[in-house]
Design a protein around this motif. Structure first.
Motif, PDB file in Angstrom:
ATOM      1  N   GLU A   1      15.214  -0.366  -9.909  1.00 53.02           N
ATOM      2  CA  GLU A   1      14.622   0.790 -10.498  1.00 53.02           C
ATOM      3  C   GLU A   1      12.965   0.788 -10.289  1.00 53.02           C
ATOM      4  O   GLU A   1      12.358   1.903 -10.476  1.00 53.02           O
ATOM      5  CB  GLU A   1      14.644   0.079 -12.278  1.00 53.02           C
ATOM      6  N   ALA A   2      12.289  -0.289  -9.780  1.00 56.35           N
ATOM      7  CA  ALA A   2      11.118  -0.256  -9.370  1.00 56.35           C
ATOM      8  C   ALA A   2      10.621   0.598  -8.184  1.00 56.35           C
ATOM      9  O   ALA A   2       9.455   1.131  -8.041  1.00 56.35           O
ATOM     10  CB  ALA A   2      10.229  -1.777  -9.247  1.00 56.35           C
ATOM     11  N   ILE A   3      11.675   0.710  -7.250  1.00 60.38           N
ATOM     12  CA  ILE A   3      11.514   1.885  -6.359  1.00 60.38           C
ATOM     13  C   ILE A   3      12.492   3.107  -6.515  1.00 60.38           C
ATOM     14  O   ILE A   3      12.822   3.838  -5.567  1.00 60.38           O
ATOM     15  CB  ILE A   3      11.865   1.067  -5.052  1.00 60.38           C
TER      16      ILE A   3
ATOM     17  N   PRO B   1       0.798  -1.029   0.046  1.00 60.25           N
ATOM     18  CA  PRO B   1       0.003  -0.014   0.018  1.00 60.25           C
ATOM     19  C   PRO B   1       0.970   1.384   0.063  1.00 60.25           C
ATOM     20  O   PRO B   1       1.671   1.262   0.642  1.00 60.25           O
ATOM     21  CB  PRO B   1      -0.907  -0.049   1.226  1.00 60.25           C
ATOM     22  N   GLY B   2       0.534   2.180  -0.811  1.00 59.09           N
ATOM     23  CA  GLY B   2       1.231   3.447  -0.769  1.00 59.09           C
ATOM     24  C   GLY B   2       2.442   3.441  -1.659  1.00 59.09           C
ATOM     25  O   GLY B   2       2.892   4.452  -2.131  1.00 59.09           O
ATOM     26  N   ILE B   3       2.945   2.373  -2.270  1.00 64.11           N
ATOM     27  CA  ILE B   3       3.911   1.850  -3.050  1.00 64.11           C
ATOM     28  C   ILE B   3       3.483   1.506  -4.363  1.00 64.11           C
ATOM     29  O   ILE B   3       4.026   1.745  -5.568  1.00 64.11           O
ATOM     30  CB  ILE B   3       5.118   1.209  -2.522  1.00 64.11           C
ATOM     31  N   GLY B   4       2.702   0.401  -4.479  1.00 65.15           N
ATOM     32  CA  GLY B   4       2.212  -0.219  -5.645  1.00 65.15           C
ATOM     33  C   GLY B   4       2.645  -1.768  -5.462  1.00 65.15           C
ATOM     34  O   GLY B   4       2.805  -2.410  -4.480  1.00 65.15           O
ATOM     35  N   THR B   5       2.427  -2.482  -6.637  1.00 63.94           N
ATOM     36  CA  THR B   5       2.587  -3.702  -6.637  1.00 63.94           C
ATOM     37  C   THR B   5       4.154  -4.156  -7.296  1.00 63.94           C
ATOM     38  O   THR B   5       4.303  -3.397  -8.456  1.00 63.94           O
ATOM     39  CB  THR B   5       1.587  -4.610  -7.852  1.00 63.94           C
ATOM     40  N   LEU B   6       5.039  -4.619  -6.461  1.00 65.69           N
ATOM     41  CA  LEU B   6       6.600  -4.774  -7.107  1.00 65.69           C
ATOM     42  C   LEU B   6       6.594  -6.371  -7.169  1.00 65.69           C
ATOM     43  O   LEU B   6       6.219  -7.124  -6.333  1.00 65.69           O
ATOM     44  CB  LEU B   6       7.342  -4.479  -5.768  1.00 65.69           C
TER      45      LEU B   6
ATOM     46  N   GLY C   1      20.251 -18.495   4.191  1.00 68.37           N
ATOM     47  CA  GLY C   1      21.139 -17.701   4.742  1.00 68.37           C
ATOM     48  C   GLY C   1      20.447 -16.862   6.053  1.00 68.37           C
ATOM     49  O   GLY C   1      20.553 -16.955   7.061  1.00 68.37           O
ATOM     50  N   ILE C   2      19.689 -16.002   5.532  1.00 69.25           N
ATOM     51  CA  ILE C   2      18.742 -15.141   6.314  1.00 69.25           C
ATOM     52  C   ILE C   2      17.483 -14.807   5.448  1.00 69.25           C
ATOM     53  O   ILE C   2      17.594 -14.760   4.046  1.00 69.25           O
ATOM     54  CB  ILE C   2      19.358 -13.915   6.952  1.00 69.25           C
ATOM     55  N   PRO C   3      16.084 -14.945   5.794  1.00 70.26           N
ATOM     56  CA  PRO C   3      15.242 -14.607   5.127  1.00 70.26           C
ATOM     57  C   PRO C   3      15.476 -13.106   4.238  1.00 70.26           C
ATOM     58  O   PRO C   3      15.512 -12.049   5.087  1.00 70.26           O
ATOM     59  CB  PRO C   3      13.881 -14.651   5.996  1.00 70.26           C
ATOM     60  N   THR C   4      15.244 -13.282   3.088  1.00 73.79           N
ATOM     61  CA  THR C   4      15.359 -11.838   2.286  1.00 73.79           C
ATOM     62  C   THR C   4      14.269 -11.806   1.427  1.00 73.79           C
ATOM     63  O   THR C   4      13.852 -12.456   0.562  1.00 73.79           O
ATOM     64  CB  THR C   4      16.684 -12.069   1.714  1.00 73.79           C
ATOM     65  N   ILE C   5      14.008 -10.401   1.248  1.00 74.03           N
ATOM     66  CA  ILE C   5      13.152 -10.004   0.167  1.00 74.03           C
ATOM     67  C   ILE C   5      13.908  -9.112  -0.809  1.00 74.03           C
ATOM     68  O   ILE C   5      14.359  -8.047  -0.430  1.00 74.03           O
ATOM     69  CB  ILE C   5      12.041  -8.897   0.899  1.00 74.03           C
ATOM     70  N   PHE C   6      13.882  -9.654  -2.171  1.00 71.47           N
ATOM     71  CA  PHE C   6      14.809  -8.862  -3.240  1.00 71.47           C
ATOM     72  C   PHE C   6      13.672  -8.012  -3.922  1.00 71.47           C
ATOM     73  O   PHE C   6      12.707  -8.654  -4.607  1.00 71.47           O
ATOM     74  CB  PHE C   6      15.497  -9.774  -4.081  1.00 71.47           C
TER      75      PHE C   6
ATOM     76  N   SER D   1      11.439   4.600   5.622  1.00 71.93           N
ATOM     77  CA  SER D   1      10.248   4.187   5.967  1.00 71.93           C
ATOM     78  C   SER D   1       9.364   3.509   4.639  1.00 71.93           C
ATOM     79  O   SER D   1       8.778   2.381   4.971  1.00 71.93           O
ATOM     80  CB  SER D   1       9.214   5.533   6.117  1.00 71.93           C
ATOM     81  N   ARG D   2       9.640   3.677   3.544  1.00 72.09           N
ATOM     82  CA  ARG D   2       9.165   2.967   2.238  1.00 72.09           C
ATOM     83  C   ARG D   2       9.740   1.595   2.363  1.00 72.09           C
ATOM     84  O   ARG D   2       9.155   0.640   2.017  1.00 72.09           O
ATOM     85  CB  ARG D   2       9.294   3.621   1.071  1.00 72.09           C
ATOM     86  N   LEU D   3      11.156   1.513   2.830  1.00 76.66           N
ATOM     87  CA  LEU D   3      11.858   0.133   2.494  1.00 76.66           C
ATOM     88  C   LEU D   3      11.350  -0.547   3.758  1.00 76.66           C
ATOM     89  O   LEU D   3      11.249  -1.808   3.774  1.00 76.66           O
ATOM     90  CB  LEU D   3      13.318   0.424   2.823  1.00 76.66           C
ATOM     91  N   GLU D   4      10.900  -0.035   4.873  1.00 81.06           N
ATOM     92  CA  GLU D   4      10.450  -0.619   6.106  1.00 81.06           C
ATOM     93  C   GLU D   4       8.980  -1.293   5.550  1.00 81.06           C
ATOM     94  O   GLU D   4       8.646  -2.471   6.321  1.00 81.06           O
ATOM     95  CB  GLU D   4      10.587   0.214   7.399  1.00 81.06           C
ATOM     96  N   THR D   5       8.134  -0.251   5.064  1.00 85.45           N
ATOM     97  CA  THR D   5       6.798  -0.894   4.708  1.00 85.45           C
ATOM     98  C   THR D   5       7.197  -1.855   3.869  1.00 85.45           C
ATOM     99  O   THR D   5       6.205  -3.112   3.940  1.00 85.45           O
ATOM    100  CB  THR D   5       6.013   0.350   3.956  1.00 85.45           C
ATOM    101  N   ILE D   6       7.894  -2.078   2.746  1.00 83.64           N
ATOM    102  CA  ILE D   6       8.314  -2.963   1.872  1.00 83.64           C
ATOM    103  C   ILE D   6       8.615  -4.668   2.689  1.00 83.64           C
ATOM    104  O   ILE D   6       7.863  -5.448   2.523  1.00 83.64           O
ATOM    105  CB  ILE D   6       9.190  -2.902   0.838  1.00 83.64           C
ATOM    106  N   ARG D   7       9.613  -4.266   3.525  1.00 81.91           N
ATOM    107  CA  ARG D   7       9.850  -5.297   4.353  1.00 81.91           C
ATOM    108  C   ARG D   7       8.828  -5.896   5.224  1.00 81.91           C
ATOM    109  O   ARG D   7       8.821  -7.220   5.315  1.00 81.91           O
ATOM    110  CB  ARG D   7      10.950  -4.661   5.468  1.00 81.91           C
TER     111      ARG D   7
END
Length: 398
Positions: free
Chosen positions: A227-229, A205-210, A218-223, A248-254
């Motif tokens: 360019e999309a952000i 929400p507020g960013i779109g569909t990525l 290794g560790i749970p990771t969201i790639f 804040s945007r990156l934390e929302t994605i996380r």
């Protein structure tokens, strides 16, 4: 008024990879801190100097960054074919919280040397000269790490000519093998790709569909794609860490990625998982100047990666995230693999804010599912100080 004395606890301050932290033998901790719980967390918070509203860690051993607010507990292992158990605690800077949800791949490089020097590895396993193989049980995520530690005259070799971008001085090379690195945290279902897809549409929400590759390795990771952000993948810390809106945007994605991965059941739980999952953005190779002033050419790397740790862009790359990068790069079709040019590959060299790093992974497709048997990379480690840390005895009453 009565003032309680300080207690002193044997400890070693070590650099491992591009991180540093305070290392303890489990048996040296006060008795009430040898088991998980409030007393242990209170002790480690006070050692590091947290929570610190000034964000400086003036009254503790921490360095007020995610790379330097770390603690490690090591003890002899009762598990077959393992030498030591290793537990990592990421200490929050501004909150009274120790995150035990994941490993630190950088400090993993220092566990073998520490264990040998602390007398936790059987002497019969340490050659007079050569390489000691230290079998480490990573207790946070339930995985095996095999460290290849150079030995000279029966002692750990610390100095050498191995250079690691993000570390000022060269040192001895330590090769790490992260065995079966796909994480199996509770809630992640034990799957490398918890959604069952190499790439998902992640609605934020507020960013779109990525487009996102969400992986447990290794560790749970969201790639996501840089360019999309709105990024190029060449950014350094100052370009992002001074931008509260960007963080804040990156934390929302996380947060939304963690929910989709099954690591949390509702969004507000992300506040209790500062260390995991990580969020990172990838891009194809490009020229840029690293934070040291070193020029990185597009021809020097297979792709670019920037990752966020504890709410800030990391100055280099977390070791566990490097494992996730190497694993995802080895699997055709992930965003990491596609940024590197696609196809099957057993190693990649990626660009990060401090320079470059090479990581390898052995991947195979079995019964329609991707498996990675191990990820391999080299780091270095060095003892910075050893002796005792002191903390006010009052903090042992919790």
């Amino acid at each position: 008024m009565t003032y309680l004395p300080q207690i002193r606890i044997p400890a070693t301050y070590m650099r491992g990879g591009t991180s540093k932290g305070v290392f303890f033998r489990l048996e040296d901790l006060p008795e009430n801190a040898r088991m998980p719980g409030a007393a242990r967390d209170a002790l480690l918070l006070r050692v590091i100097g947290s929570p610190d509203p000034y964000g400086k860690h003036i009254d503790g051993m921490g360095g007020a960054t995610s790379s330097t607010s770390k603690t490690v507990l090591v003890g002899k292992s009762s598990r077959p074919d393992h030498d030591v158990d290793y537990l990592f605690g990421q200490v929050s800077i501004d909150r009274p919280f120790v995150d035990w949800s994941g490993n630190c791949g950088n400090l993993s490089a220092a566990v073998g040397p520490f264990a040998i020097s602390a007398g936790l590895v059987d002497a019969s396993r340490i050659p007079g000269n050569g390489t000691a193989i230290v079998r480490i049980w990573q207790a946070n995520i339930g995985k095996t790490i095999v460290a290849h530690v150079p030995i000279v005259d029966g002692n750990v070799q610390e100095t050498g000519d191995f250079e690691l971008d993000g570390v000022t001085f060269p040192a001895a090379e330590i090769q790490l093998e992260f065995m079966d690195p796909a994480a199996d945290e509770e809630g992640a279902g034990g799957a490398m790709f918890p959604t069952g897809n190499l790439v998902d549409d992640l609605e934020v929400p507020g960013i779109g569909t990525l487009k996102a590759t969400m992986i447990n390795a290794g560790i749970p990771t969201i790639f996501v794609d840089a360019e999309a952000i709105g990024y190029r993948g060449t950014e350094l810390q100052d370009a992002i860490n001074g931008d509260a809106e960007a963080l804040s945007r990156l934390e929302t994605i996380r947060a939304h990625g963690a929910l989709r991965m099954g690591l949390i059941t509702q969004l507000d739980e992300i506040a209790t998982r500062q260390h995991t999952p990580k969020v990172a953005f990838v891009a194809p190779p490009a020229d840029y100047v690293a934070s040291s002033g070193k020029a990185v050419q597009a021809a020097d790397v297979d792709l670019l990666v920037r990752a966020v740790s504890m709410g800030k862009l990391h100055h280099a790359m977390m070791g566990t995230a490097a494992v996730a990068i190497g694993t995802a790069a080895a699997i055709p079709g992930t965003l990491v693999n596609l940024a590197a040019g696609g196809g099957k590959r057993d190693a990649v060299r990626f660009g990060h804010p401090s320079g470059t790093l090479r990581v390898g992974a052995e991947a195979m497709l079995r019964d329609g599912e991707w498996l990675v048997t191990k990820a391999i990379m080299s780091r270095s480690a060095r003892v910075l100080m050893e002796g005792w840390v002191r903390v006010p005895d009052a903090h042992q009453d919790s």
